[in-house]
Design an enzyme around this catalytic site. Structure first.
Site, PDB file in Angstrom:
ATOM      1  N   LYS A 203       0.837  -1.188   0.000  1.00 31.26           N
ATOM      2  CA  LYS A 203       0.000   0.000   0.000  1.00 31.26           C
ATOM      3  C   LYS A 203       0.882   1.252   0.000  1.00 31.26           C
ATOM      4  CE  LYS A 203      -3.964  -2.198   0.422  1.00 31.26           C
ATOM      5  NZ  LYS A 203      -3.497  -3.544   0.070  1.00 31.26           N
ATOM      6  N   ASP A 204       0.307   2.356  -0.442  1.00 36.66           N
ATOM      7  CA  ASP A 204       1.053   3.605  -0.538  1.00 36.66           C
ATOM      8  C   ASP A 204       1.574   4.049   0.822  1.00 36.66           C
ATOM      9  OD1 ASP A 204      -1.213   3.613  -2.687  1.00 36.66           O
ATOM     10  OD2 ASP A 204       0.374   4.902  -3.480  1.00 36.66           O
ATOM     11  N   ARG A 205       2.728   4.691   0.803  1.00 37.54           N
ATOM     12  CA  ARG A 205       3.336   5.167   2.039  1.00 37.54           C
ATOM     13  C   ARG A 205       2.710   6.492   2.491  1.00 37.54           C
ATOM     14  NH1 ARG A 205       7.412   8.204   4.407  1.00 37.54           N
ATOM     15  NH2 ARG A 205       8.634   7.084   5.965  1.00 37.54           N
TER      16      ARG A 205
ATOM     17  N   GLN B 162       5.827   4.245  -7.031  1.00 37.90           N
ATOM     18  CA  GLN B 162       6.152   3.742  -5.704  1.00 37.90           C
ATOM     19  C   GLN B 162       6.826   2.372  -5.757  1.00 37.90           C
ATOM     20  OE1 GLN B 162       3.187   4.387  -7.233  1.00 37.90           O
ATOM     21  NE2 GLN B 162       1.596   4.288  -5.688  1.00 37.90           N
TER      22      GLN B 162
END
Length: 448
Positions: free
Chosen positions: A97-99, A183
């Site tokens: 998942k995105d940071r 990402q």
């Protein structure tokens, strides 16, 4: 005693080492971009994971529904491993998942014979456990059906909502190019090059790319890079924050006079797999760009491997399938799509012209099939091959303009299946990358 590693030489970069992190072509090329920015603050980027199944209430694995803020998935997994006193490899999750976001997802921790109440409450300012339960198996990559995204685009006039709607409608109709977002390639955009070095067993290059990338992201990393290149591994280690887990593992080993090949092995398997996946992702993105330029994103031709979206099974496309009058209808309904390669020695390969395109991308990235075969034999299950759909459906789109204490925004929300990147859909809407207007190269039905 192990030999002392010498400072690692800096390899010369070439056009073939381009990160492949931004599109060169859009499916919405004829629609103006909204511009703007995303991820100015975590609250602007919300992600909710849709699990493939729910825990049964019994078993040796503790299931945790976690909300994380400004943390990568691997960072969150290491925090959980430390809290529960287990090895990082025993922590499972379904997807990265995105940071820079607020994300909610399931993790599993192998704690045989223990219940949730046997552990103290996790106290962390960026990671909270929403609920806990038990199940019989570890969560593994892919154990989810998709994600729901709600994203605010900032620094944009609300009048741009018309352009946003036109692009969003196009993506809902034709599908989102299933590109891997930036990402996947890390803050220095070179994770795929580290993966390539691992496949080629060039451990010195892998270490150099990790610790001394061309562009350091912070002052601490710049200092560590300089010290590393001087062979001062212990001093470089002292400069890095504790969140720089891979770099610190490597530097700690080098400071103990370990060889580069042994230093690399101090990284946990999840981290190594992530670098290798980044290499696979770069090769996939290259193939996807070629299909976009040829205008064949939502088409099937003999030699392709088709992907079934419901079962995720694949089948070869021959002349009969390509000519079947039901094939275009199945494509329109997102029952099937063409697929691209996630390379390994055992991956199911296309044939004919499609296979030639995919092999050419692998070659341009500097890896040969013999090297993949040798790596598979030496590294076991570190790299798994697969076919990935070249496009994915975008479902339940929402769009609104708004105003809050931070200014005007356009909020975009939608569902994407597992493995797809919301930032790719956002780039089609915003067009702030380097994608070019290639509308003349797209088939006419792409513009209806």
């Amino acid at each position: 005693m192990s030999e002392t590693p010498s400072p690692v030489a800096v390899p010369t970069s070439t056009p073939a080492t381009d990160p492949h992190v931004a599109p060169t072509i859009y499916v919405t090329a004829d629609v103006p971009g909204t511009g703007g920015v995303i991820k100015q603050r975590p609250e602007d980027f919300l992600v909710d994971e849709t699990a493939a199944y729910q825990p049964s209430g019994e078993g040796d694995h503790l299931y945790l529904y976690v909300e994380k803020r400004n943390l990568s998935t691997l960072e969150a997994a290491r925090i959980l491993a430390g809290h529960f006193g287990v090895a990082p490899e025993t922590v499972g999750f379904a997807g990265m998942k995105d940071r820079v976001a607020i994300t909610r997802q399931l993790f599993s921790v192998h704690t045989p014979g223990k219940k949730p109440e046997d552990f103290p409450q996790l106290d962390h300012d960026r990671l909270q456990v929403q609920w806990a339960d038990r199940h019989t198996n570890k969560i593994r990559l892919g154990h989810l059906t998709g994600n729901r995204f709600s994203i605010r685009i900032r620094d944009v006039g609300v009048g741009q909502i018309r352009a946003a709607k036109a692009s969003l409608d196009r993506l809902a109709s034709l599908g989102v190019p299933n590109r891997f977002g930036p990402q996947r390639f890390g803050r220095t955009l070179n994770n795929h090059l580290i993966g390539r070095a691992l496949i080629r067993a060039n451990f010195e290059d892998a270490i150099r790319l990790l610790i001394a990338p061309d562009h350091a992201t912070t002052e601490a990393h710049a200092k560590a890079k300089s010290l590393f290149l001087e062979g001062k591994y212990g001093e470089a280690l002292a400069e890095l924050p504790h969140t720089s887990y891979p770099e610190r593992c490597i530097l700690r080993a080098l400071a103990k006079k370990e060889r580069p090949s042994r230093a690399i092995k101090t990284l946990d398997r999840s981290t190594l797999r992530f670098f290798l996946s980044a290499f696979q992702s770069a090769a996939f993105n290259m193939v996807l760009d070629e299909r976009l330029k040829a205008g064949t994103l939502n088409q099937l031709h003999a030699g392709d491997i088709a992907f079934k979206h419901d079962s995720r099974a694949c089948f070869p496309v021959d002349d009969a399938v390509a000519a079947d009058p039901t094939t275009p209808e199945r494509l329109t309904k997102f029952e099937i799509s063409a697929s691209g390669p996630m390379w390994s020695a055992e991956m199911r390969r296309a044939s004919g012209a499609t296979d030639a395109i995919e092999l050419a991308a692998l070659d341009r990235l500097g890896v040969t099939m013999p090297q993949l075969v040798a790596f598979d034999k030496s590294a076991g299950q570190l790299i798994e091959g697969a076919r990935r759909p070249l496009r994915v459906p975008l479902a339940y789109p929402e769009l609104e303009a708004g105003l809050d204490e931070h200014g005007q925004y356009i909020r975009v929300a939608f569902d994407l299946p597992r493995g797809a990147f919301a930032t790719v859909a956002l780039e089609e809407i915003m067009k702030v990358g380097r994608g070019t207007d290639a509308s003349a190269e797209l088939p006419e039905e792409e513009h209806e």
